[in-house]
Write a protein that holds these residues in place. Sequence first.
Motif, short mmCIF file in Angstrom:
data_model
loop_
_atom_site.label_atom_id
_atom_site.label_comp_id
_atom_site.label_asym_id
_atom_site.label_seq_id
_atom_site.Cartn_x
_atom_site.Cartn_y
_atom_site.Cartn_z
N GLY A 77 10.71 9.58 -4.77
CA GLY A 77 10.07 8.28 -4.87
C GLY A 77 8.85 8.12 -3.98
N ALA A 78 8.33 6.90 -3.93
CA ALA A 78 7.13 6.60 -3.14
C ALA A 78 7.46 5.49 -2.14
N VAL A 86 0.85 -1.19 0.00
CA VAL A 86 0.00 0.00 0.00
C VAL A 86 0.89 1.24 0.00
N VAL A 87 0.61 2.15 -0.92
CA VAL A 87 1.37 3.40 -1.00
C VAL A 87 1.06 4.24 0.23
N LYS A 88 2.10 4.58 1.00
CA LYS A 88 1.91 5.30 2.26
C LYS A 88 2.25 6.78 2.17
N SER A 89 3.31 7.14 1.44
CA SER A 89 3.72 8.55 1.39
C SER A 89 4.59 8.79 0.16
N PHE A 90 4.77 10.09 -0.16
CA PHE A 90 5.58 10.50 -1.30
C PHE A 90 6.76 11.36 -0.84
N MET A 91 7.82 11.23 -1.58
CA MET A 91 8.94 12.16 -1.51
C MET A 91 9.28 12.51 -2.96
N VAL A 148 6.55 -3.25 7.20
CA VAL A 148 7.87 -2.80 6.79
C VAL A 148 7.71 -2.02 5.49
N GLU A 149 8.37 -0.85 5.42
CA GLU A 149 8.23 0.00 4.23
C GLU A 149 9.45 -0.12 3.33
N GLY A 150 9.17 -0.05 2.04
CA GLY A 150 10.22 -0.03 1.03
C GLY A 150 10.03 1.19 0.14
N LEU A 151 11.08 1.58 -0.54
CA LEU A 151 11.04 2.77 -1.39
C LEU A 151 11.08 2.38 -2.87
N ILE A 152 10.16 2.97 -3.63
CA ILE A 152 10.22 2.86 -5.09
C ILE A 152 10.85 4.15 -5.60
N PRO A 153 12.08 4.11 -6.06
CA PRO A 153 12.68 5.33 -6.61
C PRO A 153 11.85 5.84 -7.78
N ALA A 154 11.87 7.15 -7.99
CA ALA A 154 11.05 7.75 -9.06
C ALA A 154 11.34 7.10 -10.41
N ARG A 155 12.62 6.75 -10.65
CA ARG A 155 12.97 6.15 -11.94
C ARG A 155 12.36 4.77 -12.15
N GLU A 156 11.96 4.12 -11.03
CA GLU A 156 11.38 2.78 -11.11
C GLU A 156 9.85 2.81 -11.19
N LEU A 157 9.30 4.02 -11.13
CA LEU A 157 7.83 4.12 -11.18
C LEU A 157 7.31 4.10 -12.62
N TRP A 203 8.44 4.37 -17.14
CA TRP A 203 9.43 4.41 -18.20
C TRP A 203 9.63 5.84 -18.72
N ARG A 204 8.66 6.67 -18.48
CA ARG A 204 8.80 8.06 -18.89
C ARG A 204 9.28 8.90 -17.71
N ARG A 205 9.81 10.04 -18.00
CA ARG A 205 10.30 10.92 -16.96
C ARG A 205 9.12 11.61 -16.28
N ILE A 206 9.10 11.54 -14.92
CA ILE A 206 8.00 12.15 -14.17
C ILE A 206 8.57 13.20 -13.22
N LYS A 207 7.72 14.17 -12.88
CA LYS A 207 8.12 15.22 -11.95
C LYS A 207 7.81 14.83 -10.50
N HIS A 208 6.77 13.98 -10.33
CA HIS A 208 6.36 13.61 -8.96
C HIS A 208 5.72 12.22 -8.98
N PRO A 209 5.93 11.41 -7.92
CA PRO A 209 5.37 10.05 -7.89
C PRO A 209 3.85 10.02 -8.04
N SER A 210 3.17 11.11 -7.64
CA SER A 210 1.71 11.13 -7.71
C SER A 210 1.20 11.06 -9.14
N GLU A 211 2.09 11.25 -10.12
CA GLU A 211 1.68 11.13 -11.52
C GLU A 211 1.42 9.67 -11.89
N VAL A 212 1.95 8.75 -11.08
CA VAL A 212 1.83 7.32 -11.41
C VAL A 212 0.95 6.57 -10.41
#
Length: 401
Positions: A334-335, A326-331, A342-351, A353-362
């Motif tokens: 990444g998300a 479950v997505v808990k928070s944004f930085m 236990v929380e893990g981080l999805i780096p923005a580049r792993e969200l 294939w296109r370049r995004i400005k913020h994780p909330s776009e995905v």
Amino acid sequence: HKKTAVVVAQTTQKPSQWQNFIENIRKLYTKSIFFDTICNVTENRQKETDAIARAVDVMVVVGGRGSSNTQKLRDVSLQHCRETYLIETPAELPREPFTPAVRAGITAGASTPDRIIQEVEKTMSEIMEENFAQMLDESFKTLNTGDVVKGVVTSISANEIHVDIGSKVTGILSFNDVTDDPTADVANMFHIGDEVEAIAVRVSDVDGVATLSKKKIDNANNWNEVVSACADGTILSGKIVEVLEKGLIISLKGLKVFIPASHSGLPREADLHELAGTVQRVKIIDINEQRRRAVASIREVLKAERKEKEAEFWASIEVGKEYDGVVKSFMPYGAFVDLGGVEGLIPARELSWRRIKHPSEVVSIGETIHVFVKDVDVEAKRISLGYKTDDMNPWKLFTDQ
């Protein structure tokens, strides 16, 4: 057979057995001489013993253990009375069997002195009188307020239970003195013949009634269990029965225990009424012996459970393993995803294939997504997750068309 047979009977031999023996000998020896030395007194004593043993509960045979006559009397008695005692002196009489309700019989060998028989009879009477006096004293024993009693349920009415407590008064246990649980079905908690332990809260010799309380003794026993649970860290379960301004009241084994709001396991801004009526597992964190008050914590149980789950999680995680989180928070970089404590981080580049400005776009906060482990550092407790897959690659989507 032509030879002459001479046969002599033992003095204590049963006449019926002797007669059968004679008939069999005559078939083998035509010339036979029989000397009937059986003692009539012995025969009559065995008949008398047989008749007495049929009518009593306990039988005493008096005589020497080495005497054949006495042993036969014991055997005759045992055929009808299993509780038969062979004794030589009054001192050997057991005390337990001789109560006023028991029918007792005495027999003795022909050679047993009358003096011994009379002493045995006198001792038996004295034992019965002593046992009767003891039973009478117990039935009229004094019962005082505060005494702990054990009794047997004799009847159950609409509002109370009658208990035989072995006293001159009848124990009365009202439904209000059984339990503090308002939802308990008291009428079905007890049955006639059940043993009950309670405390006498009022005794009236005039009315012949002792008012009992099972609740009080249960509370005392349950308090000891709560104290022990605090000492050894045992987890207890109970129902939230009241919501207060600064916490909750949980019923543990009939005792009301306070849970501070900070130990409710809920976020600070949450409404405590969410837990009203629910069954919760708690840990006792404080005891006041003098005031008989305890403090419990739901939070401590949840914390321990989280630690246990975390330990299991870190023991099983590996690169490539997949999870639904479950997505808990944004930085901006990444998300963060909750994988089950236990929380893990999805780096923005792993969200994407296109370049995004913020994780909330995905992805969105609270959304459940499927992720996989890209990298893990167990010692640092860091997990790098992947979200985008080859199937999401725009180039692959284009070429697959």
